[in-house]
Design a protein around this motif. Structure first.
Motif, PDB file in Angstrom:
ATOM      1  N   PHE A  39      12.786  13.717   0.359  1.00 58.27           N
ATOM      2  CA  PHE A  39      11.417  13.908   0.823  1.00 58.27           C
ATOM      3  C   PHE A  39      10.422  13.631  -0.303  1.00 58.27           C
ATOM      4  CE2 PHE A  39      13.136  16.364   4.461  1.00 58.27           C
ATOM      5  CZ  PHE A  39      12.396  15.763   5.467  1.00 58.27           C
ATOM      6  N   ILE A  40      10.779  14.041  -1.507  1.00 60.15           N
ATOM      7  CA  ILE A  40       9.900  13.788  -2.653  1.00 60.15           C
ATOM      8  C   ILE A  40       9.765  12.286  -2.897  1.00 60.15           C
ATOM      9  CG2 ILE A  40       9.601  14.119  -5.138  1.00 60.15           C
ATOM     10  CD1 ILE A  40       9.119  16.620  -3.493  1.00 60.15           C
ATOM     11  N   ILE A  41      10.911  11.562  -2.832  1.00 57.07           N
ATOM     12  CA  ILE A  41      10.886  10.104  -3.027  1.00 57.07           C
ATOM     13  C   ILE A  41      10.061   9.435  -1.937  1.00 57.07           C
ATOM     14  CG2 ILE A  41      12.317   8.025  -3.031  1.00 57.07           C
ATOM     15  CD1 ILE A  41      14.539   9.754  -4.318  1.00 57.07           C
ATOM     16  N   LEU A  42      10.258   9.890  -0.679  1.00 55.29           N
ATOM     17  CA  LEU A  42       9.475   9.337   0.432  1.00 55.29           C
ATOM     18  C   LEU A  42       7.987   9.571   0.206  1.00 55.29           C
ATOM     19  CD1 LEU A  42       9.287   8.084   3.264  1.00 55.29           C
ATOM     20  CD2 LEU A  42       9.607  10.374   4.214  1.00 55.29           C
ATOM     21  N   PHE A  43       7.635  10.755  -0.242  1.00 53.64           N
ATOM     22  CA  PHE A  43       6.239  11.069  -0.506  1.00 53.64           C
ATOM     23  C   PHE A  43       5.670  10.180  -1.615  1.00 53.64           C
ATOM     24  CE2 PHE A  43       2.856  13.597  -2.517  1.00 53.64           C
ATOM     25  CZ  PHE A  43       2.042  13.795  -1.420  1.00 53.64           C
ATOM     26  N   LEU A  44       6.481   9.913  -2.640  1.00 51.90           N
ATOM     27  CA  LEU A  44       6.042   9.035  -3.723  1.00 51.90           C
ATOM     28  C   LEU A  44       5.783   7.618  -3.215  1.00 51.90           C
ATOM     29  CD1 LEU A  44       8.382  10.226  -6.616  1.00 51.90           C
ATOM     30  CD2 LEU A  44       5.896  10.516  -6.485  1.00 51.90           C
ATOM     31  N   TYR A  45       6.687   7.122  -2.358  1.00 51.79           N
ATOM     32  CA  TYR A  45       6.499   5.784  -1.811  1.00 51.79           C
ATOM     33  C   TYR A  45       5.269   5.724  -0.903  1.00 51.79           C
ATOM     34  CZ  TYR A  45      10.702   3.572  -3.620  1.00 51.79           C
ATOM     35  OH  TYR A  45      11.638   3.009  -4.450  1.00 51.79           O
ATOM     36  N   LEU A  46       5.030   6.777  -0.129  1.00 49.15           N
ATOM     37  CA  LEU A  46       3.820   6.816   0.692  1.00 49.15           C
ATOM     38  C   LEU A  46       2.569   6.838  -0.194  1.00 49.15           C
ATOM     39  CD1 LEU A  46       4.872   9.329   3.501  1.00 49.15           C
ATOM     40  CD2 LEU A  46       4.553   6.869   3.715  1.00 49.15           C
TER      41      LEU A  46
ATOM     42  N   LEU B 209       2.019   3.341  -1.320  1.00 46.05           N
ATOM     43  CA  LEU B 209       1.451   2.564  -0.222  1.00 46.05           C
ATOM     44  C   LEU B 209      -0.047   2.851  -0.077  1.00 46.05           C
ATOM     45  CD1 LEU B 209       2.292   0.546   1.948  1.00 46.05           C
ATOM     46  CD2 LEU B 209       2.743   2.462   3.472  1.00 46.05           C
ATOM     47  N   PHE B 210      -0.410   4.111  -0.218  1.00 45.30           N
ATOM     48  CA  PHE B 210      -1.829   4.484  -0.165  1.00 45.30           C
ATOM     49  C   PHE B 210      -2.608   3.797  -1.279  1.00 45.30           C
ATOM     50  CE2 PHE B 210      -5.081   7.223  -2.080  1.00 45.30           C
ATOM     51  CZ  PHE B 210      -6.009   7.248  -1.052  1.00 45.30           C
ATOM     52  N   LEU B 211      -2.015   3.730  -2.474  1.00 47.41           N
ATOM     53  CA  LEU B 211      -2.692   3.090  -3.606  1.00 47.41           C
ATOM     54  C   LEU B 211      -2.874   1.599  -3.369  1.00 47.41           C
ATOM     55  CD1 LEU B 211      -1.001   4.950  -6.607  1.00 47.41           C
ATOM     56  CD2 LEU B 211      -3.318   5.261  -5.712  1.00 47.41           C
ATOM     57  N   HIS B 212      -1.895   0.967  -2.677  1.00 42.47           N
ATOM     58  CA  HIS B 212      -2.052  -0.453  -2.336  1.00 42.47           C
ATOM     59  C   HIS B 212      -3.286  -0.649  -1.461  1.00 42.47           C
ATOM     60  CE1 HIS B 212       1.357  -2.852  -3.795  1.00 42.47           C
ATOM     61  NE2 HIS B 212       2.034  -1.722  -3.778  1.00 42.47           N
ATOM     62  N   VAL B 213      -3.484   0.250  -0.517  1.00 45.68           N
ATOM     63  CA  VAL B 213      -4.657   0.159   0.360  1.00 45.68           C
ATOM     64  C   VAL B 213      -5.931   0.462  -0.429  1.00 45.68           C
ATOM     65  CG1 VAL B 213      -5.777   1.104   2.413  1.00 45.68           C
ATOM     66  CG2 VAL B 213      -3.299   0.766   2.394  1.00 45.68           C
TER      67      VAL B 213
ATOM     68  N   ALA C 280      -9.573  -4.958  10.499  1.00 45.21           N
ATOM     69  CA  ALA C 280      -8.292  -4.456  10.995  1.00 45.21           C
ATOM     70  C   ALA C 280      -7.143  -5.334  10.506  1.00 45.21           C
ATOM     71  CB  ALA C 280      -8.307  -4.409  12.522  1.00 45.21           C
ATOM     72  N   ARG C 281      -7.344  -6.656  10.573  1.00 46.77           N
ATOM     73  CA  ARG C 281      -6.304  -7.580  10.100  1.00 46.77           C
ATOM     74  C   ARG C 281      -6.013  -7.368   8.619  1.00 46.77           C
ATOM     75  NH1 ARG C 281      -8.283 -11.384  14.067  1.00 46.77           N
ATOM     76  NH2 ARG C 281     -10.071 -11.855  12.745  1.00 46.77           N
ATOM     77  N   LYS C 282      -7.078  -7.226   7.827  1.00 47.91           N
ATOM     78  CA  LYS C 282      -6.881  -7.068   6.389  1.00 47.91           C
ATOM     79  C   LYS C 282      -6.240  -5.720   6.054  1.00 47.91           C
ATOM     80  CE  LYS C 282      -8.771  -8.877   2.239  1.00 47.91           C
ATOM     81  NZ  LYS C 282      -9.774  -9.815   1.716  1.00 47.91           N
ATOM     82  N   THR C 283      -6.590  -4.691   6.802  1.00 49.61           N
ATOM     83  CA  THR C 283      -5.973  -3.375   6.588  1.00 49.61           C
ATOM     84  C   THR C 283      -4.478  -3.429   6.885  1.00 49.61           C
ATOM     85  OG1 THR C 283      -8.031  -2.241   7.148  1.00 49.61           O
ATOM     86  CG2 THR C 283      -6.012  -0.945   7.261  1.00 49.61           C
ATOM     87  N   LEU C 284      -4.121  -4.011   8.035  1.00 49.86           N
ATOM     88  CA  LEU C 284      -2.708  -4.126   8.384  1.00 49.86           C
ATOM     89  C   LEU C 284      -1.968  -5.024   7.397  1.00 49.86           C
ATOM     90  CD1 LEU C 284      -2.842  -4.376  12.284  1.00 49.86           C
ATOM     91  CD2 LEU C 284      -1.953  -2.489  10.917  1.00 49.86           C
TER      92      LEU C 284
END
Length: 330
Positions: free
Chosen positions: A59-66, A69-73, A92-96
């Protein structure tokens, strides 16, 4: 005396009933089942602490990857604000695209080589090898949107348009099912267009040998000739190691050839290394026939496979490329 007799009969009857229940349990196996359930309860009790100990770090690893992903956005926050201010669907296209690009980076260490061969403006026809699930193509679309600022139109199989809830997604990302006239129209309007001549058949029944299943198709070549645009070949290394099919089942092939039902078991989702390669554009030539151009495009895609893919593909090797990747053959 009568009371004693009744007590005796009750004891006899009780013993008989217990005896019959015991026989039925042994005959049906319920006794064994009850013992097995008790044993499973015991195992669950013993291993619950271990399960918790191993799941919590996941769960910790999953949270780190999320978080990544947030930082990429967030990194593209300003670009997204500009995109939304121009047009809600552009935003919307650019966000996805940003989300897909983040997933590609995290899960597959995704790279594209030759993106400079995609024109910054004007039309071109991209022809690619179709994986079991073409996630590499989705990642490629994301790169084109982010780095080129362009939307690539796509040709997809008819069954995709029958999936519930897909209509809006297909419209926003300019996905069409043909016919040739619509493809030519899109190219003449200055858009990029991508086609996989092998389509669903190649997706389902090719394998780790990366065989091309175009079956003499030349409609895409006629589209390029009519629109007078170049063809850009494309292939993604290890796409068959990310997802694979049990396409060898005869009944699956029969169902697809007879009814066009893509009912073939797919397994995978392995975090293997993906790397997309774009070959040199095949320029428009008014003196070439559709059959000749189709063969030329097929050989170009085959050349990319021969150069960049070790055959047969191997899942373990593709996984190791995530940590030991050298571009010695590019």
């Amino acid at each position: 005396m009568a009371a004693a007799d009744e007590s005796y009969l009750e004891g006899q009857n009780g013993g008989f009933v217990s005896y019959m229940i015991e026989i039925v349990e042994k005959w049906t196996g319920l006794e064994i089942l009850e013992g097995s359930l008790n044993y499973l309860d015991y195992l669950l009790w013993v291993f619950t602490p271990l399960i918790i100990v191993f799941i919590l770090p996941l769960f910790i690893i999953l949270f780190l990857y999320l978080s990544i992903l947030f930082l990429h956005v967030y990194k593209r926050k300003r670009e997204l604000q500009v995109a939304y201010s121009n047009n809600v669907w552009d935003g919307a296209r650019k966000t996805l695209a940003t989300l897909w690009d983040g997933h590609a980076t995290i899960w597959h260490g995704y790279e594209v080589h030759g993106l400079e061969k995609i024109p910054d403006a004007g039309p071109a026809l991209i022809v690619y090898y179709h994986g079991a699930i073409p996630v590499d193509y989705y990642y490629f679309l994301a790169k084109v949107i982010i780095q080129k600022g362009r939307t690539c139109h796509s040709v997809a199989d008819h069954f995709l348009f029958k999936l519930p809830g897909f209509k809006l997604l297909l419209e926003v990302f300019s996905v069409m099912h043909g016919p040739q006239e619509e493809c030519v129209k899109a190219l003449k309007s200055g858009h990029l267009l991508a086609i996989s001549p092998g389509g669903v058949r190649e997706a389902l029944f090719s394998d780790e040998t990366y065989s091309i299943f175009w079956r003499g198709r030349k409609g895409f070549a006629q589209v390029a000739i009519d629109a007078q645009v170049p063809i850009i070949p494309m292939f993604t290394r290890n796409i068959r190691e990310g997802f694979r099919t049990f396409g060898c089942f005869g009944i699956c092939k029969w169902l697809y050839e007879k009814f066009k039902w893509p009912f073939v078991p797919i397994y995978g989702g392995f975090p293997v290394k993906f790397c997309t390669y774009l070959g040199d554009p095949i320029p428009y030539d008014p003196n070439i026939t559709a059959a000749e151009l189709a063969e030329k495009a097929k050989q170009a895609v085959q050349g990319l496979i021969n150069k960049h893919q070790k055959i047969p593909g191997n899942i373990l090797r593709a996984l190791l490329e995530r940590v030991h990747w050298r571009q010695k053959d590019e």
